[in-house]
Motif scaffolding. Sequence first.
Motif, PDB file in Angstrom:
ATOM      1  N   CYS A  91       0.816  -1.220   0.000  1.00 46.79           N
ATOM      2  CA  CYS A  91       0.000   0.000   0.000  1.00 46.79           C
ATOM      3  C   CYS A  91       0.847   1.266   0.000  1.00 46.79           C
ATOM      4  N   TYR A  92       1.990   1.242   0.699  1.00 48.22           N
ATOM      5  CA  TYR A  92       2.885   2.406   0.650  1.00 48.22           C
ATOM      6  C   TYR A  92       3.411   2.613  -0.776  1.00 48.22           C
ATOM      7  N   TYR A  93       3.751   1.511  -1.446  1.00 51.48           N
ATOM      8  CA  TYR A  93       4.223   1.585  -2.828  1.00 51.48           C
ATOM      9  C   TYR A  93       3.120   2.144  -3.731  1.00 51.48           C
ATOM     10  N   THR A  94       1.908   1.591  -3.601  1.00 53.21           N
ATOM     11  CA  THR A  94       0.784   2.021  -4.433  1.00 53.21           C
ATOM     12  C   THR A  94       0.458   3.492  -4.200  1.00 53.21           C
TER      13      THR A  94
ATOM     14  N   GLU B  93       2.472   5.836  -3.142  1.00 63.21           N
ATOM     15  CA  GLU B  93       3.522   6.689  -3.706  1.00 63.21           C
ATOM     16  C   GLU B  93       3.433   6.750  -5.224  1.00 63.21           C
ATOM     17  N   ALA B  94       3.167   5.607  -5.856  1.00 64.46           N
ATOM     18  CA  ALA B  94       3.030   5.593  -7.312  1.00 64.46           C
ATOM     19  C   ALA B  94       1.840   6.444  -7.756  1.00 64.46           C
ATOM     20  N   LEU B  95       0.742   6.354  -7.028  1.00 67.75           N
ATOM     21  CA  LEU B  95      -0.418   7.197  -7.321  1.00 67.75           C
ATOM     22  C   LEU B  95      -0.078   8.685  -7.173  1.00 67.75           C
ATOM     23  N   ARG B  96       0.657   9.013  -6.128  1.00 73.12           N
ATOM     24  CA  ARG B  96       1.014  10.411  -5.875  1.00 73.12           C
ATOM     25  C   ARG B  96       1.891  10.966  -6.997  1.00 73.12           C
TER      26      ARG B  96
ATOM     27  N   SER C 157      -4.466   9.339  -4.719  1.00 76.42           N
ATOM     28  CA  SER C 157      -4.223   8.550  -3.509  1.00 76.42           C
ATOM     29  C   SER C 157      -5.292   7.471  -3.379  1.00 76.42           C
ATOM     30  N   PHE C 158      -5.240   6.710  -2.275  1.00 74.12           N
ATOM     31  CA  PHE C 158      -6.261   5.703  -1.976  1.00 74.12           C
ATOM     32  C   PHE C 158      -7.593   6.335  -1.560  1.00 74.12           C
ATOM     33  N   GLU C 159      -7.558   7.573  -1.138  1.00 71.67           N
ATOM     34  CA  GLU C 159      -8.732   8.216  -0.552  1.00 71.67           C
ATOM     35  C   GLU C 159      -9.960   8.104  -1.466  1.00 71.67           C
TER      36      GLU C 159
ATOM     37  N   VAL D 271     -10.418  -3.990 -16.358  1.00 75.26           N
ATOM     38  CA  VAL D 271     -10.388  -2.725 -17.106  1.00 75.26           C
ATOM     39  C   VAL D 271     -11.805  -2.299 -17.505  1.00 75.26           C
ATOM     40  N   ASP D 272     -12.590  -3.246 -18.001  1.00 78.14           N
ATOM     41  CA  ASP D 272     -13.955  -2.929 -18.443  1.00 78.14           C
ATOM     42  C   ASP D 272     -14.822  -2.423 -17.289  1.00 78.14           C
ATOM     43  N   ASN D 273     -14.488  -2.869 -16.065  1.00 83.06           N
ATOM     44  CA  ASN D 273     -15.266  -2.464 -14.886  1.00 83.06           C
ATOM     45  C   ASN D 273     -14.665  -1.272 -14.149  1.00 83.06           C
ATOM     46  N   GLY D 274     -13.733  -0.563 -14.801  1.00 82.71           N
ATOM     47  CA  GLY D 274     -13.269   0.708 -14.254  1.00 82.71           C
ATOM     48  C   GLY D 274     -11.963   0.696 -13.500  1.00 82.71           C
ATOM     49  N   CYS D 275     -11.267  -0.441 -13.434  1.00 82.99           N
ATOM     50  CA  CYS D 275     -10.001  -0.503 -12.698  1.00 82.99           C
ATOM     51  C   CYS D 275      -8.904   0.228 -13.481  1.00 82.99           C
ATOM     52  N   THR D 276      -8.169   1.095 -12.799  1.00 76.61           N
ATOM     53  CA  THR D 276      -7.082   1.846 -13.447  1.00 76.61           C
ATOM     54  C   THR D 276      -5.726   1.630 -12.774  1.00 76.61           C
ATOM     55  N   VAL D 277      -5.704   0.830 -11.695  1.00 75.86           N
ATOM     56  CA  VAL D 277      -4.456   0.581 -10.957  1.00 75.86           C
ATOM     57  C   VAL D 277      -4.404  -0.881 -10.553  1.00 75.86           C
ATOM     58  N   VAL D 278      -3.284  -1.556 -10.875  1.00 73.93           N
ATOM     59  CA  VAL D 278      -3.039  -2.921 -10.402  1.00 73.93           C
ATOM     60  C   VAL D 278      -1.637  -2.966  -9.813  1.00 73.93           C
ATOM     61  N   CYS D 279      -1.544  -3.227  -8.517  1.00 73.23           N
ATOM     62  CA  CYS D 279      -0.243  -3.398  -7.869  1.00 73.23           C
ATOM     63  C   CYS D 279      -0.245  -4.753  -7.173  1.00 73.23           C
ATOM     64  N   GLU D 280       0.864  -5.474  -7.301  1.00 74.07           N
ATOM     65  CA  GLU D 280       0.880  -6.900  -6.974  1.00 74.07           C
ATOM     66  C   GLU D 280       1.454  -7.196  -5.594  1.00 74.07           C
ATOM     67  N   GLY D 281       0.639  -7.850  -4.767  1.00 70.08           N
ATOM     68  CA  GLY D 281       1.090  -8.294  -3.457  1.00 70.08           C
ATOM     69  C   GLY D 281       1.596  -9.714  -3.466  1.00 70.08           C
TER      70      GLY D 281
END
Length: 448
Positions: free
Chosen positions: A216-219, A221-224, A230-232, A336-346
Amino acid sequence: MLTDEYVKRVYAQVEARDPDQSEFLQAVQEVFESIEPVFAKHPEYEAAGVLQRFVEPERLVKFRVAWADDNGDVQVNRGYRVQFNSAIGPYKGGLRFHPTVTESVIKFLGFEQILKNSLTGLPMGGGKGGSDFDPKGRSDAEVMRFCQAFMTELQRHIGQFTDVPAGDINVGAREVGYLFGQYKRLRNEFAGVLTGKGLEFGGSLARTEATGYGLCYYTQEALRVLRDDSFEGKTVVVSGSGNVAIFAIEKATQLGAKVVTCSDSNGYVYDPNGIDLDVVKDIKLNKRGRIREYADRVDGAEYHEGCREVWTVPCDIALPCATQNEIDGESAQKLVDNGCTVVCEGANMPSTPQAIEVYQKNHVLYGPAKAANAGGVAVSGLEMSQNSYRLSWSFEKVDEELKGIMKNIVAESLDAAKEYGHDGDLMFGANVAGFTKVANAMVAQGIF
Protein backbone atom coordinates in the motif's frame (compact mmCIF):
# COMPACT_ATOMS: atom_id res chain seq x y z
CA MET A 1 9.59 -10.35 -28.39
CA LEU A 2 13.34 -10.39 -27.79
CA THR A 3 15.48 -8.53 -30.34
CA ASP A 4 19.00 -8.25 -28.87
CA GLU A 5 21.13 -11.14 -30.20
CA TYR A 6 22.94 -11.74 -26.91
CA VAL A 7 19.74 -11.75 -24.88
CA LYS A 8 18.00 -14.02 -27.43
CA ARG A 9 20.91 -16.46 -27.34
CA VAL A 10 20.89 -16.68 -23.55
CA TYR A 11 17.12 -17.15 -23.42
CA ALA A 12 17.37 -19.95 -25.99
CA GLN A 13 19.94 -21.65 -23.74
CA VAL A 14 17.60 -21.37 -20.74
CA GLU A 15 14.68 -22.72 -22.77
CA ALA A 16 16.76 -25.66 -24.04
CA ARG A 17 17.99 -26.55 -20.55
CA ASP A 18 14.67 -26.21 -18.72
CA PRO A 19 11.90 -26.67 -21.33
CA ASP A 20 9.40 -28.00 -18.79
CA GLN A 21 9.85 -25.19 -16.22
CA SER A 22 7.04 -22.92 -17.40
CA GLU A 23 6.92 -20.60 -14.37
CA PHE A 24 10.67 -20.05 -14.47
CA LEU A 25 10.68 -19.39 -18.22
CA GLN A 26 7.81 -16.91 -17.82
CA ALA A 27 9.71 -14.95 -15.17
CA VAL A 28 12.93 -14.95 -17.20
CA GLN A 29 11.28 -13.77 -20.42
CA GLU A 30 9.47 -10.91 -18.67
CA VAL A 31 12.73 -9.64 -17.18
CA PHE A 32 14.73 -10.16 -20.38
CA GLU A 33 12.26 -8.09 -22.42
CA SER A 34 12.83 -5.16 -20.06
CA ILE A 35 16.60 -5.32 -19.72
CA GLU A 36 17.50 -5.69 -23.41
CA PRO A 37 18.37 -1.96 -23.80
CA VAL A 38 20.84 -2.20 -20.92
CA PHE A 39 23.32 -4.28 -22.94
CA ALA A 40 23.77 -1.63 -25.64
CA LYS A 41 24.85 0.78 -22.90
CA HIS A 42 26.92 -1.77 -20.93
CA PRO A 43 28.88 -4.06 -23.31
CA GLU A 44 30.99 -5.14 -20.33
CA TYR A 45 28.03 -7.21 -19.11
CA GLU A 46 28.15 -9.42 -22.20
CA ALA A 47 31.94 -9.67 -22.05
CA ALA A 48 31.68 -10.93 -18.45
CA GLY A 49 28.88 -13.37 -19.29
CA VAL A 50 26.66 -11.70 -16.74
CA LEU A 51 23.36 -12.81 -18.23
CA GLN A 52 24.30 -16.49 -18.55
CA ARG A 53 25.33 -16.49 -14.91
CA PHE A 54 22.36 -14.42 -13.81
CA VAL A 55 19.83 -17.06 -14.93
CA GLU A 56 21.70 -20.07 -13.57
CA PRO A 57 21.43 -20.64 -9.80
CA GLU A 58 24.68 -20.75 -7.89
CA ARG A 59 23.26 -23.76 -6.08
CA LEU A 60 20.04 -25.79 -6.11
CA VAL A 61 19.41 -28.32 -3.35
CA LYS A 62 16.62 -30.89 -3.61
CA PHE A 63 16.04 -33.29 -0.74
CA ARG A 64 13.71 -35.89 0.79
CA VAL A 65 11.65 -34.95 3.84
CA ALA A 66 10.41 -38.06 5.69
CA TRP A 67 8.16 -37.62 8.73
CA ALA A 68 5.46 -39.49 10.68
CA ASP A 69 1.82 -38.34 10.81
CA ASP A 70 -0.42 -38.65 13.89
CA ASN A 71 -1.31 -42.23 12.94
CA GLY A 72 2.35 -43.20 12.90
CA ASP A 73 2.36 -43.58 9.11
CA VAL A 74 5.46 -42.38 7.26
CA GLN A 75 4.94 -39.52 4.84
CA VAL A 76 7.52 -38.37 2.28
CA ASN A 77 7.69 -34.90 0.72
CA ARG A 78 10.20 -33.08 -1.45
CA GLY A 79 12.17 -30.14 -0.13
CA TYR A 80 13.99 -27.46 -2.12
CA ARG A 81 16.36 -24.55 -1.62
CA VAL A 82 17.67 -22.49 -4.51
CA GLN A 83 20.60 -20.19 -3.75
CA PHE A 84 20.36 -18.08 -6.86
CA ASN A 85 22.69 -15.11 -6.56
CA SER A 86 24.92 -13.79 -3.76
CA ALA A 87 26.56 -10.87 -5.59
CA ILE A 88 25.21 -8.21 -3.20
CA GLY A 89 24.64 -10.21 -0.01
CA PRO A 90 23.73 -13.55 1.56
CA TYR A 91 20.92 -15.46 -0.10
CA LYS A 92 17.55 -14.25 1.20
CA GLY A 93 14.06 -15.49 0.40
CA GLY A 94 11.10 -17.29 1.85
CA LEU A 95 10.01 -20.89 2.26
CA ARG A 96 6.70 -21.98 0.71
CA PHE A 97 4.78 -25.10 1.81
CA HIS A 98 2.15 -25.91 -0.82
CA PRO A 99 1.23 -28.86 -3.08
CA THR A 100 2.03 -26.77 -6.17
CA VAL A 101 5.69 -26.34 -5.18
CA THR A 102 8.03 -27.70 -7.85
CA GLU A 103 11.58 -26.95 -8.96
CA SER A 104 10.19 -24.54 -11.57
CA VAL A 105 8.15 -22.61 -8.99
CA ILE A 106 11.10 -22.37 -6.59
CA LYS A 107 13.41 -21.18 -9.39
CA PHE A 108 11.00 -18.50 -10.61
CA LEU A 109 10.56 -17.22 -7.07
CA GLY A 110 14.31 -17.22 -6.44
CA PHE A 111 14.98 -15.44 -9.73
CA GLU A 112 12.43 -12.72 -8.92
CA GLN A 113 13.90 -12.47 -5.41
CA ILE A 114 17.29 -11.37 -6.80
CA LEU A 115 15.72 -8.25 -8.28
CA LYS A 116 13.32 -7.66 -5.40
CA ASN A 117 16.12 -7.74 -2.83
CA SER A 118 18.27 -5.49 -4.99
CA LEU A 119 15.49 -2.91 -5.17
CA THR A 120 15.24 -2.66 -1.37
CA GLY A 121 18.74 -1.16 -1.23
CA LEU A 122 19.70 -3.68 1.48
CA PRO A 123 22.63 -6.13 1.12
CA MET A 124 20.70 -9.30 0.30
CA GLY A 125 21.11 -11.81 -2.51
CA GLY A 126 18.34 -13.93 -4.01
CA GLY A 127 17.14 -17.32 -2.79
CA LYS A 128 13.95 -19.29 -2.22
CA GLY A 129 12.83 -22.66 -0.91
CA GLY A 130 9.98 -24.83 0.21
CA SER A 131 8.21 -28.13 -0.09
CA ASP A 132 5.14 -29.76 -1.66
CA PHE A 133 3.90 -30.40 1.90
CA ASP A 134 0.39 -29.05 2.57
CA PRO A 135 -0.15 -27.95 6.20
CA LYS A 136 -3.90 -27.48 5.70
CA GLY A 137 -5.83 -30.04 7.73
CA ARG A 138 -2.71 -31.14 9.59
CA SER A 139 -2.43 -30.99 13.36
CA ASP A 140 0.09 -28.74 15.10
CA ALA A 141 2.06 -31.86 16.03
CA GLU A 142 2.21 -33.00 12.41
CA VAL A 143 3.31 -29.55 11.22
CA MET A 144 5.99 -29.52 13.93
CA ARG A 145 7.33 -32.96 12.94
CA PHE A 146 7.41 -31.97 9.29
CA CYS A 147 9.23 -28.69 10.03
CA GLN A 148 11.77 -30.51 12.19
CA ALA A 149 12.43 -33.06 9.43
CA PHE A 150 12.68 -30.29 6.82
CA MET A 151 15.15 -28.26 8.89
CA THR A 152 17.26 -31.33 9.70
CA GLU A 153 18.34 -31.29 6.05
CA LEU A 154 18.11 -27.56 5.33
CA GLN A 155 20.40 -26.58 8.23
CA ARG A 156 23.39 -27.96 6.32
CA HIS A 157 22.98 -25.26 3.69
CA ILE A 158 22.01 -22.07 5.55
CA GLY A 159 23.45 -19.63 8.09
CA GLN A 160 23.20 -15.97 9.09
CA PHE A 161 26.07 -15.03 6.76
CA THR A 162 25.20 -17.56 4.04
CA ASP A 163 21.47 -17.95 3.49
CA VAL A 164 18.63 -16.56 5.62
CA PRO A 165 15.19 -18.05 4.83
CA ALA A 166 11.86 -16.55 5.87
CA GLY A 167 8.17 -17.41 5.47
CA ASP A 168 5.98 -17.42 2.38
CA ILE A 169 2.69 -19.15 1.54
CA ASN A 170 1.66 -21.45 4.43
CA VAL A 171 4.83 -20.67 6.37
CA GLY A 172 3.89 -18.25 9.13
CA ALA A 173 4.84 -17.67 12.76
CA ARG A 174 4.01 -21.25 13.80
CA GLU A 175 6.16 -22.85 11.10
CA VAL A 176 9.06 -20.40 11.50
CA GLY A 177 9.07 -21.10 15.23
CA TYR A 178 9.31 -24.86 14.70
CA LEU A 179 12.02 -24.42 12.04
CA PHE A 180 14.08 -22.08 14.22
CA GLY A 181 13.78 -24.38 17.24
CA GLN A 182 15.12 -27.32 15.24
CA TYR A 183 17.98 -25.27 13.78
CA LYS A 184 18.99 -24.12 17.27
CA ARG A 185 18.77 -27.68 18.59
CA LEU A 186 20.97 -29.10 15.82
CA ARG A 187 23.56 -26.33 15.62
CA ASN A 188 23.69 -25.32 19.30
CA GLU A 189 23.71 -21.64 18.39
CA PHE A 190 21.26 -18.75 18.65
CA ALA A 191 21.72 -16.96 15.33
CA GLY A 192 19.63 -14.73 13.08
CA VAL A 193 19.30 -17.51 10.54
CA LEU A 194 15.57 -17.12 9.94
CA THR A 195 13.39 -14.02 9.73
CA GLY A 196 9.75 -13.75 10.64
CA LYS A 197 10.58 -15.12 14.08
CA GLY A 198 8.46 -14.50 17.18
CA LEU A 199 9.12 -11.28 19.04
CA GLU A 200 10.32 -13.26 22.06
CA PHE A 201 13.24 -14.79 20.14
CA GLY A 202 14.62 -12.17 17.77
CA GLY A 203 11.70 -11.26 15.55
CA SER A 204 10.93 -7.74 14.39
CA LEU A 205 7.87 -5.66 15.06
CA ALA A 206 5.96 -4.90 11.84
CA ARG A 207 7.31 -8.00 10.04
CA THR A 208 3.87 -9.65 9.94
CA GLU A 209 2.32 -6.52 8.46
CA ALA A 210 5.26 -5.64 6.20
CA THR A 211 4.30 -7.09 2.80
CA GLY A 212 0.70 -5.84 2.91
CA TYR A 213 1.63 -2.46 4.37
CA GLY A 214 4.54 -2.10 1.95
CA LEU A 215 2.27 -2.88 -1.00
CA CYS A 216 0.00 0.00 0.00
CA TYR A 217 2.89 2.41 0.65
CA TYR A 218 4.22 1.59 -2.83
CA THR A 219 0.78 2.02 -4.43
CA GLN A 220 0.16 5.29 -2.59
CA GLU A 221 3.52 6.69 -3.71
CA ALA A 222 3.03 5.59 -7.31
CA LEU A 223 -0.42 7.20 -7.32
CA ARG A 224 1.01 10.41 -5.87
CA VAL A 225 3.89 10.70 -8.34
CA LEU A 226 2.20 9.46 -11.51
CA ARG A 227 -1.42 10.52 -11.01
CA ASP A 228 -1.40 13.18 -8.27
CA ASP A 229 -3.86 10.86 -6.53
CA SER A 230 -4.22 8.55 -3.51
CA PHE A 231 -6.26 5.70 -1.98
CA GLU A 232 -8.73 8.22 -0.55
CA GLY A 233 -12.28 7.40 -1.65
CA LYS A 234 -11.26 4.50 -3.90
CA THR A 235 -12.93 1.09 -4.12
CA VAL A 236 -10.35 -1.70 -3.85
CA VAL A 237 -10.54 -5.39 -4.76
CA VAL A 238 -8.09 -7.66 -2.92
CA SER A 239 -7.54 -11.38 -3.55
CA GLY A 240 -6.26 -13.77 -0.93
CA SER A 241 -6.84 -13.84 2.81
CA GLY A 242 -3.41 -14.62 4.21
CA ASN A 243 -1.04 -12.19 5.88
CA VAL A 244 -0.36 -10.17 2.72
CA ALA A 245 -4.04 -9.69 1.91
CA ILE A 246 -5.10 -9.05 5.51
CA PHE A 247 -2.61 -6.27 6.09
CA ALA A 248 -3.07 -4.79 2.62
CA ILE A 249 -6.77 -4.51 3.47
CA GLU A 250 -5.90 -2.94 6.81
CA LYS A 251 -3.53 -0.32 5.41
CA ALA A 252 -5.66 0.52 2.36
CA THR A 253 -8.59 1.12 4.69
CA GLN A 254 -6.44 3.33 6.93
CA LEU A 255 -5.47 5.32 3.82
CA GLY A 256 -9.12 6.06 3.04
CA ALA A 257 -10.11 3.29 0.63
CA LYS A 258 -13.03 0.87 0.85
CA VAL A 259 -11.92 -2.73 0.31
CA VAL A 260 -14.85 -4.88 -0.80
CA THR A 261 -13.40 -8.37 -1.39
CA CYS A 262 -11.03 -11.05 -0.20
CA SER A 263 -10.72 -14.70 -1.22
CA ASP A 264 -9.18 -18.12 -0.72
CA SER A 265 -8.64 -21.08 -3.04
CA ASN A 266 -12.35 -21.99 -3.06
CA GLY A 267 -14.02 -18.62 -3.70
CA TYR A 268 -14.38 -15.00 -2.68
CA VAL A 269 -16.53 -12.80 -0.47
CA TYR A 270 -17.98 -9.46 -1.54
CA ASP A 271 -18.97 -6.97 1.14
CA PRO A 272 -20.39 -3.73 -0.31
CA ASN A 273 -19.96 -2.02 3.07
CA GLY A 274 -16.24 -2.75 3.21
CA ILE A 275 -14.49 -5.86 4.53
CA ASP A 276 -14.73 -6.33 8.32
CA LEU A 277 -11.13 -7.23 9.01
CA ASP A 278 -11.73 -8.44 12.55
CA VAL A 279 -13.94 -11.20 11.15
CA VAL A 280 -11.38 -12.15 8.48
CA LYS A 281 -8.58 -12.28 11.07
CA ASP A 282 -10.67 -14.50 13.33
CA ILE A 283 -11.51 -16.91 10.51
CA LYS A 284 -8.04 -17.08 8.97
CA LEU A 285 -5.53 -16.35 11.73
CA ASN A 286 -7.32 -17.83 14.73
CA LYS A 287 -9.49 -20.62 13.34
CA ARG A 288 -7.64 -21.39 10.09
CA GLY A 289 -11.08 -21.64 8.46
CA ARG A 290 -12.47 -20.98 4.99
CA ILE A 291 -13.45 -17.51 3.80
CA ARG A 292 -17.03 -18.64 3.03
CA GLU A 293 -17.68 -18.33 6.79
CA TYR A 294 -17.48 -14.54 6.42
CA ALA A 295 -20.81 -14.40 4.59
CA ASP A 296 -22.48 -16.35 7.41
CA ARG A 297 -21.24 -13.85 9.99
CA VAL A 298 -21.59 -10.46 8.26
CA ASP A 299 -24.94 -9.06 7.13
CA GLY A 300 -25.04 -8.02 3.50
CA ALA A 301 -21.92 -9.97 2.51
CA GLU A 302 -22.02 -12.49 -0.35
CA TYR A 303 -19.92 -15.59 -0.93
CA HIS A 304 -19.18 -16.73 -4.49
CA GLU A 305 -17.50 -19.96 -5.58
CA GLY A 306 -14.49 -19.59 -7.85
CA CYS A 307 -11.57 -17.46 -6.68
CA ARG A 308 -10.82 -16.02 -10.16
CA GLU A 309 -14.26 -14.45 -10.31
CA VAL A 310 -13.12 -11.87 -7.75
CA TRP A 311 -11.75 -9.91 -10.73
CA THR A 312 -15.28 -9.33 -12.07
CA VAL A 313 -16.06 -7.01 -9.13
CA PRO A 314 -15.98 -3.31 -10.19
CA CYS A 315 -13.17 -1.32 -8.54
CA ASP A 316 -10.70 1.51 -8.93
CA ILE A 317 -7.66 -0.41 -7.63
CA ALA A 318 -6.86 -4.14 -7.70
CA LEU A 319 -4.33 -5.67 -5.30
CA PRO A 320 -3.76 -9.35 -6.17
CA CYS A 321 -2.38 -10.99 -3.01
CA ALA A 322 -3.05 -14.71 -3.52
CA THR A 323 -0.69 -16.62 -5.85
CA GLN A 324 1.10 -16.71 -9.20
CA ASN A 325 -0.86 -16.34 -12.47
CA GLU A 326 -4.17 -15.63 -10.74
CA ILE A 327 -5.03 -12.90 -13.27
CA ASP A 328 -5.06 -14.01 -16.91
CA GLY A 329 -5.79 -11.88 -19.96
CA GLU A 330 -9.55 -12.39 -19.70
CA SER A 331 -9.63 -11.42 -16.02
CA ALA A 332 -7.47 -8.37 -16.69
CA GLN A 333 -9.85 -7.23 -19.41
CA LYS A 334 -12.80 -7.60 -17.01
CA LEU A 335 -10.98 -5.43 -14.50
CA VAL A 336 -10.39 -2.72 -17.11
CA ASP A 337 -13.96 -2.93 -18.44
CA ASN A 338 -15.27 -2.46 -14.89
CA GLY A 339 -13.27 0.71 -14.25
CA CYS A 340 -10.00 -0.50 -12.70
CA THR A 341 -7.08 1.85 -13.45
CA VAL A 342 -4.46 0.58 -10.96
CA VAL A 343 -3.04 -2.92 -10.40
CA CYS A 344 -0.24 -3.40 -7.87
CA GLU A 345 0.88 -6.90 -6.97
CA GLY A 346 1.09 -8.29 -3.46
CA ALA A 347 1.56 -11.90 -4.57
CA ASN A 348 4.55 -13.13 -6.59
CA MET A 349 3.92 -12.92 -10.37
CA PRO A 350 0.10 -12.97 -10.07
CA SER A 351 -0.41 -11.60 -13.60
CA THR A 352 0.19 -13.64 -16.74
CA PRO A 353 2.00 -12.04 -19.71
CA GLN A 354 -1.41 -11.66 -21.40
CA ALA A 355 -2.74 -9.78 -18.36
CA ILE A 356 0.26 -7.43 -18.35
CA GLU A 357 -0.33 -6.76 -22.05
CA VAL A 358 -3.91 -5.72 -21.22
CA TYR A 359 -2.67 -3.37 -18.47
CA GLN A 360 -0.17 -1.72 -20.78
CA LYS A 361 -2.60 -1.38 -23.69
CA ASN A 362 -5.13 0.32 -21.43
CA HIS A 363 -2.64 2.57 -19.58
CA VAL A 364 -3.26 0.90 -16.21
CA LEU A 365 -0.85 1.98 -13.48
CA TYR A 366 0.90 -1.36 -13.00
CA GLY A 367 3.22 -2.10 -10.06
CA PRO A 368 5.01 -5.45 -10.57
CA ALA A 369 5.45 -7.84 -7.66
CA LYS A 370 9.22 -7.59 -7.46
CA ALA A 371 8.78 -3.92 -6.55
CA ALA A 372 5.33 -3.66 -5.01
CA ASN A 373 5.61 -6.61 -2.62
CA ALA A 374 9.22 -6.02 -1.57
CA GLY A 375 8.10 -4.75 1.86
CA GLY A 376 8.22 -8.22 3.39
CA VAL A 377 11.83 -8.92 2.50
CA ALA A 378 12.75 -5.31 3.32
CA VAL A 379 11.62 -5.76 6.92
CA SER A 380 13.26 -9.19 6.95
CA GLY A 381 16.48 -7.34 6.13
CA LEU A 382 15.78 -4.94 8.99
CA GLU A 383 15.20 -7.94 11.28
CA MET A 384 18.65 -9.25 10.26
CA SER A 385 20.14 -5.89 11.23
CA GLN A 386 18.40 -5.95 14.61
CA ASN A 387 19.64 -9.50 15.22
CA SER A 388 23.22 -8.49 14.39
CA TYR A 389 23.06 -5.60 16.86
CA ARG A 390 21.08 -7.60 19.45
CA LEU A 391 18.49 -4.80 19.42
CA SER A 392 14.73 -4.55 19.00
CA TRP A 393 13.36 -1.48 17.24
CA SER A 394 9.92 0.04 17.88
CA PHE A 395 7.02 -0.64 15.51
CA GLU A 396 7.06 3.03 14.51
CA LYS A 397 10.75 2.96 13.60
CA VAL A 398 10.43 -0.18 11.49
CA ASP A 399 7.27 1.10 9.80
CA GLU A 400 8.96 4.41 8.97
CA GLU A 401 11.96 2.56 7.50
CA LEU A 402 9.58 0.40 5.45
CA LYS A 403 7.72 3.42 4.12
CA GLY A 404 11.01 5.03 3.07
CA ILE A 405 12.19 1.88 1.29
CA MET A 406 8.94 1.54 -0.68
CA LYS A 407 9.01 5.20 -1.71
CA ASN A 408 12.62 4.79 -2.82
CA ILE A 409 11.71 1.73 -4.93
CA VAL A 410 9.15 3.82 -6.82
CA ALA A 411 11.72 6.61 -7.32
CA GLU A 412 14.51 4.28 -8.49
CA SER A 413 12.16 2.46 -10.87
CA LEU A 414 10.97 5.69 -12.43
CA ASP A 415 14.53 7.05 -12.71
CA ALA A 416 15.68 3.89 -14.50
CA ALA A 417 12.67 3.94 -16.80
CA LYS A 418 13.32 7.57 -17.72
CA GLU A 419 17.02 6.90 -18.40
CA TYR A 420 16.08 4.36 -21.07
CA GLY A 421 13.17 6.28 -22.59
CA HIS A 422 10.35 4.42 -20.85
CA ASP A 423 8.94 7.26 -18.73
CA GLY A 424 6.40 6.12 -16.15
CA ASP A 425 6.86 2.38 -16.82
CA LEU A 426 7.24 0.90 -13.33
CA MET A 427 7.76 -2.66 -14.57
CA PHE A 428 10.53 -1.73 -16.98
CA GLY A 429 12.16 0.49 -14.38
CA ALA A 430 12.04 -2.13 -11.61
CA ASN A 431 13.66 -4.77 -13.80
CA VAL A 432 16.41 -2.44 -15.02
CA ALA A 433 17.17 -0.86 -11.63
CA GLY A 434 17.25 -4.22 -9.86
CA PHE A 435 19.36 -5.88 -12.54
CA THR A 436 22.04 -3.21 -13.05
CA LYS A 437 22.96 -3.14 -9.36
CA VAL A 438 23.49 -6.91 -9.31
CA ALA A 439 25.24 -6.91 -12.70
CA ASN A 440 27.74 -4.27 -11.58
CA ALA A 441 28.56 -6.32 -8.49
CA MET A 442 29.00 -9.46 -10.60
CA VAL A 443 31.40 -7.72 -12.98
CA ALA A 444 33.40 -6.25 -10.08
CA GLN A 445 33.78 -9.66 -8.42
CA GLY A 446 34.99 -11.55 -11.50
CA ILE A 447 33.73 -14.80 -12.97
CA PHE A 448 32.66 -17.42 -10.46
